[in-house]
Design an enzyme around this catalytic site. Structure first.
Site, PDB file in Angstrom:
ATOM      1  N   ARG A 227      -1.505  -8.314  -1.261  1.00 40.22           N
ATOM      2  CA  ARG A 227      -2.749  -9.087  -1.218  1.00 40.22           C
ATOM      3  C   ARG A 227      -3.446  -9.059  -2.564  1.00 40.22           C
ATOM      4  O   ARG A 227      -4.075 -10.001  -2.982  1.00 40.22           O
ATOM      5  CB  ARG A 227      -3.689  -8.514  -0.155  1.00 40.22           C
ATOM      6  CG  ARG A 227      -3.221  -8.769   1.246  1.00 40.22           C
ATOM      7  CD  ARG A 227      -3.787  -7.727   2.178  1.00 40.22           C
ATOM      8  NE  ARG A 227      -3.212  -6.411   1.890  1.00 40.22           N
ATOM      9  CZ  ARG A 227      -3.730  -5.271   2.302  1.00 40.22           C
ATOM     10  NH1 ARG A 227      -4.844  -5.260   2.979  1.00 40.22           N
ATOM     11  NH2 ARG A 227      -3.131  -4.125   2.024  1.00 40.22           N
TER      12      ARG A 227
ATOM     13  N   HIS B 289       5.994   2.331  19.545  1.00 40.12           N
ATOM     14  CA  HIS B 289       4.974   2.698  18.545  1.00 40.12           C
ATOM     15  C   HIS B 289       5.114   4.174  18.119  1.00 40.12           C
ATOM     16  O   HIS B 289       4.240   4.995  18.385  1.00 40.12           O
ATOM     17  CB  HIS B 289       3.546   2.418  19.073  1.00 40.12           C
ATOM     18  CG  HIS B 289       2.543   2.227  17.961  1.00 40.12           C
ATOM     19  ND1 HIS B 289       1.474   1.363  18.039  1.00 40.12           N
ATOM     20  CD2 HIS B 289       2.452   2.801  16.740  1.00 40.12           C
ATOM     21  CE1 HIS B 289       0.769   1.422  16.913  1.00 40.12           C
ATOM     22  NE2 HIS B 289       1.351   2.287  16.113  1.00 40.12           N
TER      23      HIS B 289
ATOM     24  N   GLU C 150       0.092  -4.077  23.356  1.00 42.19           N
ATOM     25  CA  GLU C 150       0.662  -2.796  23.785  1.00 42.19           C
ATOM     26  C   GLU C 150      -0.091  -2.244  24.984  1.00 42.19           C
ATOM     27  O   GLU C 150      -1.314  -2.339  25.007  1.00 42.19           O
ATOM     28  CB  GLU C 150       0.601  -1.799  22.618  1.00 42.19           C
ATOM     29  CG  GLU C 150       1.524  -2.233  21.499  1.00 42.19           C
ATOM     30  CD  GLU C 150       1.428  -1.337  20.266  1.00 42.19           C
ATOM     31  OE1 GLU C 150       0.940  -0.205  20.372  1.00 42.19           O
ATOM     32  OE2 GLU C 150       1.839  -1.802  19.204  1.00 42.19           O
TER      33      GLU C 150
ATOM     34  N   GLY D 117       5.736   5.138  14.826  1.00 43.92           N
ATOM     35  CA  GLY D 117       5.638   5.264  13.359  1.00 43.92           C
ATOM     36  C   GLY D 117       5.262   6.654  12.864  1.00 43.92           C
ATOM     37  O   GLY D 117       5.945   7.244  12.042  1.00 43.92           O
TER      38      GLY D 117
ATOM     39  N   GLY E 254       0.848  -1.200   0.000  1.00 47.58           N
ATOM     40  CA  GLY E 254       0.000   0.000   0.000  1.00 47.58           C
ATOM     41  C   GLY E 254       0.874   1.236   0.000  1.00 47.58           C
ATOM     42  O   GLY E 254       2.046   1.195  -0.387  1.00 47.58           O
ATOM     43  N   ARG E 255       0.336   2.327   0.484  1.00 45.60           N
ATOM     44  CA  ARG E 255       1.082   3.593   0.445  1.00 45.60           C
ATOM     45  C   ARG E 255       2.389   3.492   1.215  1.00 45.60           C
ATOM     46  O   ARG E 255       3.435   3.950   0.758  1.00 45.60           O
ATOM     47  CB  ARG E 255       0.245   4.698   1.066  1.00 45.60           C
ATOM     48  CG  ARG E 255      -1.098   4.901   0.432  1.00 45.60           C
ATOM     49  CD  ARG E 255      -1.882   5.906   1.276  1.00 45.60           C
ATOM     50  NE  ARG E 255      -3.288   5.921   0.962  1.00 45.60           N
ATOM     51  CZ  ARG E 255      -4.187   5.088   1.478  1.00 45.60           C
ATOM     52  NH1 ARG E 255      -3.827   4.166   2.347  1.00 45.60           N
ATOM     53  NH2 ARG E 255      -5.447   5.171   1.131  1.00 45.60           N
ATOM     54  N   ILE E 256       2.311   2.913   2.411  1.00 41.45           N
ATOM     55  CA  ILE E 256       3.513   2.884   3.242  1.00 41.45           C
ATOM     56  C   ILE E 256       4.542   1.901   2.661  1.00 41.45           C
ATOM     57  O   ILE E 256       5.723   2.222   2.565  1.00 41.45           O
ATOM     58  CB  ILE E 256       3.161   2.563   4.711  1.00 41.45           C
ATOM     59  CG1 ILE E 256       2.249   3.669   5.277  1.00 41.45           C
ATOM     60  CG2 ILE E 256       4.426   2.409   5.558  1.00 41.45           C
ATOM     61  CD1 ILE E 256       1.672   3.390   6.654  1.00 41.45           C
TER      62      ILE E 256
ATOM     63  N   ALA F 119       3.855  -2.082  11.559  1.00 40.81           N
ATOM     64  CA  ALA F 119       2.433  -2.076  11.173  1.00 40.81           C
ATOM     65  C   ALA F 119       1.545  -2.289  12.407  1.00 40.81           C
ATOM     66  O   ALA F 119       1.111  -1.308  13.028  1.00 40.81           O
ATOM     67  CB  ALA F 119       2.195  -3.127  10.098  1.00 40.81           C
ATOM     68  N   ARG F 120       1.294  -3.547  12.752  1.00 47.75           N
ATOM     69  CA  ARG F 120       0.549  -3.860  13.970  1.00 47.75           C
ATOM     70  C   ARG F 120       1.157  -5.120  14.570  1.00 47.75           C
ATOM     71  O   ARG F 120       1.457  -6.079  13.843  1.00 47.75           O
ATOM     72  CB  ARG F 120      -0.930  -4.115  13.670  1.00 47.75           C
ATOM     73  CG  ARG F 120      -1.751  -2.860  13.393  1.00 47.75           C
ATOM     74  CD  ARG F 120      -1.946  -1.992  14.640  1.00 47.75           C
ATOM     75  NE  ARG F 120      -2.776  -0.820  14.388  1.00 47.75           N
ATOM     76  CZ  ARG F 120      -2.318   0.371  14.005  1.00 47.75           C
ATOM     77  NH1 ARG F 120      -1.016   0.560  13.798  1.00 47.75           N
ATOM     78  NH2 ARG F 120      -3.152   1.376  13.812  1.00 47.75           N
TER      79      ARG F 120
HETATM   80  C1  GLV Z   1      -0.488   4.098  13.629  1.00 46.44           C
HETATM   81  O1  GLV Z   1      -0.118   3.045  14.025  1.00 46.44           O
HETATM   82  C2  GLV Z   1      -1.587   4.294  12.719  1.00 46.44           C
HETATM   83  O2  GLV Z   1      -2.274   3.336  12.322  1.00 46.44           O
HETATM   84  O3  GLV Z   1      -1.804   5.461  12.377  1.00 46.44           O
HETATM   85  C1  GLV Z   2      -1.284   3.143   4.501  1.00 45.44           C
HETATM   86  O1  GLV Z   2      -1.317   4.327   4.244  1.00 45.44           O
HETATM   87  C2  GLV Z   2      -1.178   2.029   3.572  1.00 45.44           C
HETATM   88  O2  GLV Z   2      -2.110   1.837   2.786  1.00 45.44           O
HETATM   89  O3  GLV Z   2      -0.144   1.323   3.592  1.00 45.44           O
END
Ligand code: GLV
Ligand code: GLV
Length: 322
Positions: free
Chosen positions: A180, A287, A269, A289, A158-160, A239-240
């Site tokens: 995906r 966390h 967390e 990011g 995705g964007r990141i 990410a998570r």
């Molecule tokens: C940070 O973890 C977000 O989802 O913005």
């Molecule tokens: C978040 O901005 C993503 O789509 O990875």
């Protein structure tokens, strides 16, 4: 004169420039604290507001969503929205929005900070200097792994994920990704190659995770997947936490199945698996990011833009769907 401003619930104190706007344009249900609200304070706040800004630590379940019958919009101050029961929100007609784009650069930059810190043993070096035990330059001291010219494996494009890939070009890295969905080739550099998850994990020197947390990505990286990685490879997660099985990761690090890990996120967390803090080959961040002032102000402005749109009866620019 009666106060005709809409009522806003804010679950956390946000950066000053956003607080100034919020205080001018809204009535606050309660003064936000710089700490997570208790579940009952959260619920109470949501039940008395027209709109709310909540954060990724606020778990918003179906019961709360159905109880908050006056609430029109939940603006999540994050790009990820796994903290909200979206199916319940849809059923109740509650609009949920997120903050994409404005934190992409900050998160991609932090991912790179973790890649370099982990491969080049930055934290161990800092500890050594501060300890007063450093005896001077040595040909064999704190030797790390080369990053330039190696292979970067990106899970989630995705964007990141794409922003992380763009930064890899400066390091002349081969970029492999696992997405995906088939990516529109036009948005991607021709040198970035798609791989199955297994092939990506087998090939990459650094693996970095950029998928959202959903039921299908929970424990996407477990014992089997870690065993597919090279013993010299590093795993990075901004990410998570629950996307990687923390127990399996600890085992893989202890056994040398992989060389190290850089983590910004955790399964529970703010609790961190106690074994992780004992391992030198792991860099642990709290966390961070999106934690630049610029990104955090922009995230606030995106929340406000969505709230204003919905309160005026217009479509929310960043609505997320179940
Ligand atoms: C940070 O973890 C977000 O989802 O913005
Ligand atoms: C978040 O901005 C993503 O789509 O990875």
């Amino acid at each position: 004169m009666t106060d005709t401003r809409p009522t806003l619930y804010l679950s956390r104190l946000l950066p000053d420039p956003i607080m100034a706007i919020v205080r001018e344009r809204f009535r606050l249900v309660q003064e936000p604290l710089d700490a997570l609200p208790t579940p009952s304070a959260l619920r109470d706040g949501l039940c008395h507001a027209d709109a709310a800004i909540v954060t990724l630590g606020d778990r918003i379940d179906a019961e709360t969503i159905h109880a908050a019958d006056r609430l029109k919009l939940l603006a999540n101050y994050a790009v990820g929205y796994n903290n909200i029961d979206l199916a319940a929100a849809r059923q109740r007609g509650l609009i949920v929005t997120n903050t994409p784009d404005v934190l992409t650069d900050a998160t991609a930059d932090l991912t790179w900070a973790l890649i370099l810190a982990t491969a080049r043993r930055i934290v161990e070096g800092d500890v050594l200097v501060r300890s007063g035990q450093w005896t001077g330059w040595s040909p064999t001291q704190l030797l790390g792994a080369e990053v330039s010219g190696k292979t970067l494996g990106i899970i989630g494009m995705g964007r990141i994920g794409q922003a992380v890939a763009q930064r890899a070009m400066g390091f002349r890295m081969a970029v492999r990704y696992h997405a995906r969905h088939e990516m529109a080739a036009s948005s991607l550099s021709s040198g970035w190659e798609s791989r199955s998850l297994q092939d990506l994990l087998g090939e990459a020197d650094i693996v970095t995770i950029h998928v959202p947390l959903t039921p299908s990505t929970r424990h996407l990286i477990g014992t089997r997947e870690l065993a597919w990685m090279k013993p010299t490879a590093f795993l990075i997660n901004t990410a998570r936490g629950p996307i990687a099985d923390e127990g399996a990761l600890v085992e893989a690090l202890r056994r040398g199945t992989i060389a190290g890990a850089g983590l910004d996120v955790y399964e529970q967390e703010p609790v961190v698996h106690p074994a992780l803090s004992q391992l030198k080959q792991v860099v642990l961040l709290p966390h961070l990011g999106s934690a630049t002032l610029h990104a955090r102000v922009q995230m606030g402005l995106v929340c406000l833009k969505n709230i204003h749109a919905v309160l005026e009866g217009l479509p929310a620019p960043n609505r997320v769907q179940a």
